[in-house]
Write a protein that holds these residues in place. Structure first.
Motif, PDB file in Angstrom:
ATOM      1  N   ARG A 156       0.818  -1.218   0.000  1.00  0.00           N
ATOM      2  CA  ARG A 156       0.000   0.000   0.000  1.00  0.00           C
ATOM      3  C   ARG A 156       0.849   1.264   0.000  1.00  0.00           C
ATOM      4  NH1 ARG A 156      -5.155  -0.395  -1.597  1.00  0.00           N
ATOM      5  NH2 ARG A 156      -6.076  -2.288  -0.773  1.00  0.00           N
ATOM      6  N   THR A 157       2.146   1.163   0.351  1.00  0.00           N
ATOM      7  CA  THR A 157       2.999   2.348   0.400  1.00  0.00           C
ATOM      8  C   THR A 157       4.299   2.104  -0.364  1.00  0.00           C
ATOM      9  OG1 THR A 157       4.191   1.714   2.409  1.00  0.00           O
ATOM     10  CG2 THR A 157       2.123   2.928   2.706  1.00  0.00           C
ATOM     11  N   MET A 158       4.896   3.193  -0.842  1.00  0.00           N
ATOM     12  CA  MET A 158       6.172   3.100  -1.546  1.00  0.00           C
ATOM     13  C   MET A 158       7.271   2.619  -0.597  1.00  0.00           C
ATOM     14  SD  MET A 158       7.515   3.363  -4.436  1.00  0.00           S
ATOM     15  CE  MET A 158       8.868   3.885  -5.440  1.00  0.00           C
ATOM     16  N   GLU A 159       7.218   3.041   0.664  1.00  0.00           N
ATOM     17  CA  GLU A 159       8.219   2.607   1.638  1.00  0.00           C
ATOM     18  C   GLU A 159       8.196   1.091   1.799  1.00  0.00           C
ATOM     19  OE1 GLU A 159       5.958   5.067   2.273  1.00  0.00           O
ATOM     20  OE2 GLU A 159       7.324   6.767   2.088  1.00  0.00           O
ATOM     21  N   ASP A 160       7.001   0.516   1.856  1.00  0.00           N
ATOM     22  CA  ASP A 160       6.879  -0.941   1.958  1.00  0.00           C
ATOM     23  C   ASP A 160       7.365  -1.629   0.686  1.00  0.00           C
ATOM     24  OD1 ASP A 160       5.878  -0.750   4.531  1.00  0.00           O
ATOM     25  OD2 ASP A 160       3.786  -1.036   3.929  1.00  0.00           O
ATOM     26  N   ALA A 161       7.103  -1.005  -0.473  1.00  0.00           N
ATOM     27  CA  ALA A 161       7.560  -1.573  -1.742  1.00  0.00           C
ATOM     28  C   ALA A 161       9.083  -1.624  -1.783  1.00  0.00           C
ATOM     29  CB  ALA A 161       7.023  -0.762  -2.913  1.00  0.00           C
ATOM     30  N   LEU A 162       9.732  -0.546  -1.335  1.00  0.00           N
ATOM     31  CA  LEU A 162      11.198  -0.519  -1.321  1.00  0.00           C
ATOM     32  C   LEU A 162      11.753  -1.528  -0.321  1.00  0.00           C
ATOM     33  CD1 LEU A 162      11.832   3.319  -1.622  1.00  0.00           C
ATOM     34  CD2 LEU A 162      11.929   1.590  -3.424  1.00  0.00           C
ATOM     35  N   ALA A 163      11.088  -1.690   0.815  1.00  0.00           N
ATOM     36  CA  ALA A 163      11.514  -2.693   1.799  1.00  0.00           C
ATOM     37  C   ALA A 163      11.386  -4.096   1.212  1.00  0.00           C
ATOM     38  CB  ALA A 163      10.691  -2.568   3.077  1.00  0.00           C
ATOM     39  N   LEU A 164      10.335  -4.344   0.441  1.00  0.00           N
ATOM     40  CA  LEU A 164      10.146  -5.642  -0.215  1.00  0.00           C
ATOM     41  C   LEU A 164      11.275  -5.916  -1.212  1.00  0.00           C
ATOM     42  CD1 LEU A 164       8.398  -8.151  -0.753  1.00  0.00           C
ATOM     43  CD2 LEU A 164       7.111  -6.776  -2.385  1.00  0.00           C
ATOM     44  N   ILE A 165      11.638  -4.889  -1.981  1.00  0.00           N
ATOM     45  CA  ILE A 165      12.729  -5.037  -2.945  1.00  0.00           C
ATOM     46  C   ILE A 165      14.045  -5.321  -2.233  1.00  0.00           C
ATOM     47  CG2 ILE A 165      14.144  -3.801  -4.647  1.00  0.00           C
ATOM     48  CD1 ILE A 165      11.500  -2.409  -5.542  1.00  0.00           C
ATOM     49  N   LYS A 166      14.316  -4.593  -1.155  1.00  0.00           N
ATOM     50  CA  LYS A 166      15.560  -4.813  -0.405  1.00  0.00           C
ATOM     51  C   LYS A 166      15.602  -6.224   0.171  1.00  0.00           C
ATOM     52  CE  LYS A 166      17.314  -1.652   2.238  1.00  0.00           C
ATOM     53  NZ  LYS A 166      17.511  -0.580   3.225  1.00  0.00           N
ATOM     54  N   SER A 167      14.484  -6.688   0.674  1.00  0.00           N
ATOM     55  CA  SER A 167      14.411  -8.032   1.237  1.00  0.00           C
ATOM     56  C   SER A 167      14.599  -9.088   0.157  1.00  0.00           C
ATOM     57  CB  SER A 167      13.063  -8.224   1.929  1.00  0.00           C
ATOM     58  OG  SER A 167      12.917  -9.534   2.382  1.00  0.00           O
ATOM     59  N   HIS A 168      13.971  -8.906  -0.988  1.00  0.00           N
ATOM     60  CA  HIS A 168      14.045  -9.874  -2.082  1.00  0.00           C
ATOM     61  C   HIS A 168      15.451  -9.941  -2.671  1.00  0.00           C
ATOM     62  CE1 HIS A 168      13.342 -11.460  -6.187  1.00  0.00           C
ATOM     63  NE2 HIS A 168      12.447 -12.210  -5.568  1.00  0.00           N
ATOM     64  N   SER A 169      16.081  -8.770  -2.825  1.00  0.00           N
ATOM     65  CA  SER A 169      17.389  -8.716  -3.488  1.00  0.00           C
ATOM     66  C   SER A 169      18.555  -8.952  -2.534  1.00  0.00           C
ATOM     67  CB  SER A 169      17.572  -7.359  -4.170  1.00  0.00           C
ATOM     68  OG  SER A 169      17.715  -6.324  -3.211  1.00  0.00           O
ATOM     69  N   GLY A 170      18.352  -8.629  -1.269  1.00  0.00           N
ATOM     70  CA  GLY A 170      19.446  -8.700  -0.309  1.00  0.00           C
ATOM     71  C   GLY A 170      20.430  -7.554  -0.452  1.00  0.00           C
ATOM     72  N   GLN A 171      20.049  -6.516  -1.203  1.00  0.00           N
ATOM     73  CA  GLN A 171      20.924  -5.371  -1.471  1.00  0.00           C
ATOM     74  C   GLN A 171      20.205  -4.069  -1.133  1.00  0.00           C
ATOM     75  OE1 GLN A 171      24.069  -5.785  -2.561  1.00  0.00           O
ATOM     76  NE2 GLN A 171      23.826  -8.003  -2.783  1.00  0.00           N
ATOM     77  N   ASP A 172      20.981  -2.993  -0.993  1.00  0.00           N
ATOM     78  CA  ASP A 172      20.416  -1.669  -0.794  1.00  0.00           C
ATOM     79  C   ASP A 172      19.966  -1.080  -2.134  1.00  0.00           C
ATOM     80  OD1 ASP A 172      20.781  -1.574   1.984  1.00  0.00           O
ATOM     81  OD2 ASP A 172      22.837  -0.846   1.766  1.00  0.00           O
ATOM     82  N   ILE A 173      19.060  -0.109  -2.060  1.00  0.00           N
ATOM     83  CA  ILE A 173      18.566   0.574  -3.246  1.00  0.00           C
ATOM     84  C   ILE A 173      19.641   1.529  -3.744  1.00  0.00           C
ATOM     85  CG2 ILE A 173      16.787   2.127  -4.170  1.00  0.00           C
ATOM     86  CD1 ILE A 173      15.702  -0.624  -3.244  1.00  0.00           C
ATOM     87  N   GLU A 174      19.932   1.479  -5.037  1.00  0.00           N
ATOM     88  CA  GLU A 174      20.917   2.379  -5.637  1.00  0.00           C
ATOM     89  C   GLU A 174      20.239   3.602  -6.244  1.00  0.00           C
ATOM     90  OE1 GLU A 174      23.668   1.947  -9.471  1.00  0.00           O
ATOM     91  OE2 GLU A 174      24.330   0.701  -7.782  1.00  0.00           O
ATOM     92  N   SER A 175      19.147   3.400  -6.985  1.00  0.00           N
ATOM     93  CA  SER A 175      18.445   4.520  -7.590  1.00  0.00           C
ATOM     94  C   SER A 175      17.003   4.164  -7.898  1.00  0.00           C
ATOM     95  CB  SER A 175      19.146   4.977  -8.877  1.00  0.00           C
ATOM     96  OG  SER A 175      19.049   3.988  -9.865  1.00  0.00           O
ATOM     97  N   ILE A 176      16.185   5.228  -7.954  1.00  0.00           N
ATOM     98  CA  ILE A 176      14.772   5.094  -8.324  1.00  0.00           C
ATOM     99  C   ILE A 176      14.550   6.068  -9.467  1.00  0.00           C
ATOM    100  CG2 ILE A 176      12.382   5.318  -7.568  1.00  0.00           C
ATOM    101  CD1 ILE A 176      13.465   4.938  -4.670  1.00  0.00           C
ATOM    102  N   GLY A 177      14.078   5.565 -10.593  1.00  0.00           N
ATOM    103  CA  GLY A 177      13.960   6.433 -11.764  1.00  0.00           C
ATOM    104  C   GLY A 177      12.636   6.420 -12.414  1.00  0.00           C
TER     105      GLY A 177
END
Length: 64
Positions: free
Chosen positions: A43-64
C-alpha cells in the motif's frame, strides 16, 4: 503512478519495477523484454522498497 525503475546495488540481476493501480503498489522483478515477474504488492512506496531490499538482499541504488 507510471512504472518506475528501481535499481539495487551490486552486479547481476539488479532491476526491479514498481507501478500503482487503485491505491495498490505492485512490485516486479525485471527480466527484460517483458519478462517481469510480480514479487508482491503493498500500500505504500516505503513498503515496496523494503520488499525489494528483502528480495534482493541489497540496498537501493536509484529510483527512476
Amino acid at each position: 503512478m507510471a512504472k518506475k525503475k528501481v535499481v539495487v546495488k551490486g552486479g547481476g540481476s539488479n532491476l526491479y519495477y514498481v507501478s500503482e493501480s487503485s491505491g495498490t503498489i505492485y512490485v516486479y522483478k525485471g527480466g527484460g523484454l517483458g519478462g517481469d515477474t510480480q514479487i508482491g504488492k503493498t500500500r505504500t512506496m516505503e513498503d515496496a522498497l523494503a520488499l525489494i531490499k528483502s528480495h534482493s538482499g541489497q540496498d537501493i541504488e536509484s529510483i527512476g
